[in-house]
Design a protein around this motif. Sequence first.
Motif, PDB file in Angstrom:
ATOM      1  N   LYS A 304       9.182 -39.659 -20.901  1.00 12.14           N
ATOM      2  CA  LYS A 304      10.093 -39.588 -22.049  1.00 12.14           C
ATOM      3  C   LYS A 304      11.505 -40.094 -21.758  1.00 12.14           C
ATOM      4  CE  LYS A 304       7.559 -37.691 -25.340  1.00 12.14           C
ATOM      5  NZ  LYS A 304       7.397 -38.311 -26.684  1.00 12.14           N
ATOM      6  N   ASN A 352      12.967 -33.595 -30.712  1.00 17.89           N
ATOM      7  CA  ASN A 352      12.914 -35.035 -30.461  1.00 17.89           C
ATOM      8  C   ASN A 352      14.193 -35.535 -29.785  1.00 17.89           C
ATOM      9  OD1 ASN A 352      11.742 -37.561 -30.448  1.00 17.89           O
ATOM     10  ND2 ASN A 352      12.579 -38.128 -32.459  1.00 17.89           N
ATOM     11  N   PRO A 353      14.478 -35.102 -28.567  1.00 20.50           N
ATOM     12  CA  PRO A 353      15.706 -35.539 -27.867  1.00 20.50           C
ATOM     13  C   PRO A 353      15.735 -37.056 -27.665  1.00 20.50           C
ATOM     14  CG  PRO A 353      14.609 -33.729 -26.712  1.00 20.50           C
ATOM     15  CD  PRO A 353      13.647 -34.236 -27.727  1.00 20.50           C
ATOM     16  N   GLU A 354      16.928 -37.606 -27.704  1.00 19.14           N
ATOM     17  CA  GLU A 354      17.085 -39.040 -27.473  1.00 19.14           C
ATOM     18  C   GLU A 354      16.797 -39.377 -26.006  1.00 19.14           C
ATOM     19  OE1 GLU A 354      20.616 -40.958 -29.084  1.00 19.14           O
ATOM     20  OE2 GLU A 354      21.134 -39.016 -29.997  1.00 19.14           O
ATOM     21  N   PRO A 355      16.420 -40.615 -25.735  1.00 18.14           N
ATOM     22  CA  PRO A 355      16.268 -41.031 -24.338  1.00 18.14           C
ATOM     23  C   PRO A 355      17.560 -40.810 -23.562  1.00 18.14           C
ATOM     24  CG  PRO A 355      15.296 -42.657 -25.796  1.00 18.14           C
ATOM     25  CD  PRO A 355      16.017 -41.675 -26.679  1.00 18.14           C
ATOM     26  N   SER A 357      18.648 -38.038 -22.574  1.00 22.27           N
ATOM     27  CA  SER A 357      19.238 -36.722 -22.831  1.00 22.27           C
ATOM     28  C   SER A 357      19.098 -35.841 -21.601  1.00 22.27           C
ATOM     29  CB  SER A 357      18.545 -36.048 -24.015  1.00 22.27           C
ATOM     30  OG  SER A 357      18.794 -36.736 -25.216  1.00 22.27           O
ATOM     31  N   ASN A 372      19.731 -28.754 -25.034  1.00 22.31           N
ATOM     32  CA  ASN A 372      19.979 -30.198 -24.945  1.00 22.31           C
ATOM     33  C   ASN A 372      21.470 -30.393 -24.762  1.00 22.31           C
ATOM     34  OD1 ASN A 372      20.209 -32.940 -25.191  1.00 22.31           O
ATOM     35  ND2 ASN A 372      18.936 -33.102 -27.026  1.00 22.31           N
ATOM     36  N   VAL A 375      23.270 -36.851 -24.428  1.00 23.66           N
ATOM     37  CA  VAL A 375      22.926 -38.065 -23.677  1.00 23.66           C
ATOM     38  C   VAL A 375      23.875 -38.231 -22.510  1.00 23.66           C
ATOM     39  CG1 VAL A 375      22.700 -40.564 -23.812  1.00 23.66           C
ATOM     40  CG2 VAL A 375      21.954 -39.138 -25.738  1.00 23.66           C
TER      41      VAL A 375
END
Length: 377
Positions: A304, A352-355, A357, A372, A375
Amino acid sequence: MKIMNKFFVTFCFLSLFCSLAEANEMRFSLGNEINETSTLQSNALFGWPWWGSDPKPEPEITPDPTAFRMDNILELEGELNQAIFGQEYAINEVANYLISYKAGINDPNKPIGVFLFVGPTGVGKTQLAKELSNVLLGSKIYMTRLDMSEFSTKEGVWGLIGSPRGYAGAEEGGVLTEALRGRTNSIILLDEIEKAAPEVLKLFLAAFDEGRITSGTGETFNLNSAMFILTTNIASEEILDLSNEGFDNESILARTEGRLVSYLSPEFYNRTTPIIFKAIPLELYPKIIERELALVSKRLWSVKNIYVTFDSSVNNYLFNSLQSNRLGVRPLKRLVEKQLVGNLSHFIVSTNPEPKSHVLISVEDTYVIIKNLGVQG
């Protein structure tokens, strides 16, 4: 001029002799440690091109993907000890056999080794077989694992070597002979050997003794480039108790050998190299916890591209949840999968965390808390 030439040749041979004298000594302790005073290196012989010209380069050879990768065999023991904790004795025994194979001084008419890994569940017996496959063959998937509970009847012999000609399935071959076919080297894991039928044990007894096995259709397979690893839980409770009382591997084997011989037969036992796997002491579990958490982080980053870290409270929670070392590391693995990986999966699917993160996991009271942190730059 003749005097100069004679002097030159004499100087060359004296230099060569001195290089060998300095480089040809290794000191071995009577224990397991190797103290290398100096190692014989190729440049001791040929480091100075006294013959007058460089040798022609050898043609490039394509490596055999089914052959053991033995170039760094002296580093094998260290690599395995980084992957498996608490089994230094067992790792040293196996590594020494492989060094003998590399040196060419093992028995060429026998398998590379027939190791009987003896110990309780969850202490690294199967894991060591997998790690050997990973290092020597490039992947854990190239090891052939045979669950001996599936060969608990006399018909299991045909499952291993295939049916004779004229019988149904003869053209399919057996799982063992097909695993050996076309391979330069093989690692065969016979898991829980004590569950195999007597007829199956007799088949392996003959194979280990003769260094070959014949398929149901009469085809012969040499075993001198195969390594067999047999695992067993015989006397596991006794080994646990003796480990926790501080007995060393050889003392434990001496105390449990009678049960192994009685169960497997003296003839079969004598064709193996028995190696005791002691219970992993609880003081090593913090290192094992660190490794398991690092594997989770590595997995999530590769899949991920999310960076996950664990607060020290997670390590404390996992260690305090372990009641004893009697079941090995498997309860720890289940706890990591259930409480951490399971909850982390729900968090990722829900938010759905961003890349890139950064996700932080901690434990407070009876809760796993996942945050979280945004980023990372």
